[in-house]
Motif scaffolding. Structure first.
Motif, short mmCIF file in Angstrom:
data_model
loop_
_atom_site.label_atom_id
_atom_site.label_comp_id
_atom_site.label_asym_id
_atom_site.label_seq_id
_atom_site.Cartn_x
_atom_site.Cartn_y
_atom_site.Cartn_z
N VAL A 81 45.67 19.77 -85.01
CA VAL A 81 44.48 20.14 -84.97
C VAL A 81 43.90 19.93 -86.49
O VAL A 81 44.47 20.62 -87.30
N ASN A 82 42.62 19.46 -86.53
CA ASN A 82 42.03 19.05 -87.77
C ASN A 82 40.65 18.70 -87.60
O ASN A 82 40.13 18.81 -86.31
N THR A 83 39.87 18.68 -88.68
CA THR A 83 38.31 18.09 -88.48
C THR A 83 38.04 16.87 -87.82
O THR A 83 38.90 15.74 -87.76
N SER A 84 36.88 16.56 -87.36
CA SER A 84 36.81 15.36 -86.64
C SER A 84 36.80 14.01 -87.81
O SER A 84 37.23 13.03 -87.32
N ASP A 85 36.37 14.30 -89.08
CA ASP A 85 36.63 13.33 -89.95
C ASP A 85 37.91 12.86 -90.25
O ASP A 85 38.44 11.88 -90.18
N GLU A 86 38.76 13.80 -90.29
CA GLU A 86 40.42 13.86 -90.34
C GLU A 86 40.99 13.06 -89.01
O GLU A 86 41.84 12.21 -88.89
N VAL A 87 40.01 13.17 -87.78
CA VAL A 87 40.49 12.54 -86.42
C VAL A 87 40.34 10.84 -86.90
O VAL A 87 41.41 10.20 -86.49
N VAL A 88 39.26 10.60 -87.32
CA VAL A 88 39.03 9.29 -87.51
C VAL A 88 39.95 8.58 -88.52
O VAL A 88 40.46 7.58 -88.40
N ARG A 89 40.17 9.40 -89.77
CA ARG A 89 40.90 8.74 -90.89
C ARG A 89 42.55 8.65 -90.24
O ARG A 89 43.13 7.68 -90.47
N ARG A 149 48.30 7.21 -88.15
CA ARG A 149 49.14 8.42 -88.09
C ARG A 149 48.92 9.08 -86.70
O ARG A 149 49.74 10.00 -86.37
N PHE A 150 48.14 8.60 -85.88
CA PHE A 150 47.89 9.11 -84.49
C PHE A 150 47.54 7.77 -83.51
O PHE A 150 46.73 7.01 -84.04
N ASP A 151 47.64 8.29 -82.38
CA ASP A 151 47.38 7.23 -81.33
C ASP A 151 46.23 7.50 -80.74
O ASP A 151 45.66 6.59 -80.29
N LEU A 152 45.98 8.72 -80.49
CA LEU A 152 44.53 9.17 -79.81
C LEU A 152 43.99 10.25 -80.34
O LEU A 152 44.76 11.19 -80.76
N GLY A 153 42.53 10.12 -80.49
CA GLY A 153 41.92 11.27 -81.07
C GLY A 153 40.84 11.63 -80.14
O GLY A 153 40.34 11.05 -79.24
N ILE A 154 40.34 13.18 -79.96
CA ILE A 154 39.33 13.51 -79.38
C ILE A 154 38.41 14.30 -80.17
O ILE A 154 38.57 15.16 -80.93
N THR A 155 37.14 13.88 -79.84
CA THR A 155 36.04 14.36 -80.91
C THR A 155 34.86 14.47 -79.96
O THR A 155 34.42 13.79 -78.94
N GLY A 156 33.75 15.35 -80.67
CA GLY A 156 32.25 15.46 -80.15
C GLY A 156 31.34 14.88 -81.14
O GLY A 156 30.05 14.99 -80.70
N VAL A 157 32.06 14.27 -82.12
CA VAL A 157 30.99 13.99 -83.32
C VAL A 157 30.99 12.31 -83.16
O VAL A 157 31.97 11.57 -83.05
N GLU A 158 29.60 11.78 -83.26
CA GLU A 158 29.48 10.19 -83.24
C GLU A 158 30.17 9.56 -84.57
O GLU A 158 29.63 10.16 -85.57
N GLN A 159 31.02 8.78 -84.47
CA GLN A 159 31.46 8.28 -85.50
C GLN A 159 31.66 6.63 -85.51
O GLN A 159 31.87 6.26 -84.35
N SER A 160 30.71 5.77 -86.32
CA SER A 160 30.69 4.47 -86.26
C SER A 160 31.46 3.73 -87.39
O SER A 160 31.05 3.74 -88.61
N PHE A 195 37.02 9.87 -76.55
CA PHE A 195 38.31 9.46 -77.13
C PHE A 195 37.99 8.43 -78.19
O PHE A 195 37.21 7.65 -78.20
N ILE A 196 39.06 8.86 -79.29
CA ILE A 196 39.22 7.64 -80.42
C ILE A 196 40.38 6.86 -80.28
O ILE A 196 41.37 7.60 -80.44
N VAL A 197 40.48 5.70 -80.17
CA VAL A 197 41.79 4.90 -80.27
C VAL A 197 41.37 3.78 -81.40
O VAL A 197 40.28 3.59 -81.94
N SER A 198 42.49 3.11 -81.81
CA SER A 198 42.31 1.82 -82.63
C SER A 198 41.76 0.64 -82.01
O SER A 198 42.12 0.49 -80.99
#
Length: 284
Positions: free
Chosen positions: A110-118, A124-135, A252-255
């Protein structure tokens, strides 16, 4: 592409670093285009390399099935999400996912949305979930749920019996706001200015989870994303549609560089099939 360096690739394949460099050079000569660019000591794939890797994914999957062991092997899903999604909602979904898929193992942070992307960018992770738009280059965002803004308040709040709440209804109301790092905070403030509504900001918080809890204590109301909060707060709070253009998209955020692991694909499918219906969100 998996290790980020020729040294790491050589270690995985059991060959020399120079052999990896020669192989890359030979392949680039045959294709007539560069596959990697050196950046801060690492090799970053070009778009041509990413396209080639996608075309080869089915071949690699087939070879894995041929060469893989006959007995099932436990696969790990490295999952990361911010608190609003993590608490209760994802915990429940992880439980049902592992019950249905005993050969999977979940490592959940469990971490911030910025850390999800990083975390996805750094592998370090295969899958992230967020409600923040990241480009960002190197990640791919897949739609999951979309929802409209709601007003959340204690059930005895004067506005709790409304069928809907409009921006002008918030004039003078005590309000819990999200911090300015949230894009929707600025959008809400512009809407208040346009409608000449002036709510009284009592507190600001970093998560909709905290905003709803303060509203439950009677501190005021808040305008937030109802998903997934509604699923475990609807008995404690009043959720009233907020008439506005404010919308939210859970993703969902993936590579976009590495293949998405089977466990991550299975968990995304599980969430899409098993997310309960609610009045404020639907499939993204």
């Amino acid at each position: 592409m998996q290790s980020g360096t020729t040294t790491g690739a050589a270690r995985q394949l059991g060959v020399s670093q120079s052999a990896i460099s020669r192989s890359i050079g030979n392949l680039e000569d045959r294709m007539g285009s560069a596959l990697f660019e050196r950046e801060a000591g690492r090799l970053r794939p070009t778009q041509e390399a990413v396209r080639l890797n996608r075309r080869l994914d089915p071949l690699f999957d087939a070879l894995d099935r041929i060469d893989g062991p006959a007995e099932p092997v436990q696969e790990t899903l490295r999952l990361i999400a911010p608190p609003t999604y993590a608490h209760r909602f994802l915990v429940h979904q992880i439980n049902s996912f592992l019950t249905m898929n005993p050969n999977f193992f979940v490592s959940f942070e469990v971490n911030t949305s910025d850390e999800v992307v990083r975390g996805i960018l750094d592998d370090r992770f295969d899958l992230g979930i967020t409600g923040v738009e990241q480009s960002r280059v190197g990640i791919k965002m897949l739609p999951y749920r979309k929802s409209q803004a709601v007003c959340v308040m204690a059930q005895n709040h004067p506005l709790s019996d409304r069928h809907e709440v409009r921006p002008e209804d918030l004039d003078g109301e005590r309000m819990i706001a999200l911090t300015h790092r949230h894009a929707r905070r600025g959008q809400l403030e512009r809407l208040m200015h346009q409608t000449r509504s002036d709510p009284q900001i009592i507190a600001e918080v970093s998560t909709s989870f905290a905003a709803a809890d303060l509203a439950k204590e009677g501190l005021g109301l808040t305008v937030i994303n109802p998903f997934p909060l509604y699923h475990y707060r609807s008995d404690d709070l009043a959720f009233i549609p907020f008439v506005s253009p404010i919308q939210y998209q859970s993703r969902f955020i993936v590579s976009d560089i590495r293949p998405v692991p089977r466990a991550a694909r299975a968990f995304m499918r599980h969430l899409r099939l098993n997310t309960p219906a609610d009045p404020f969100s639907d499939k993204g």
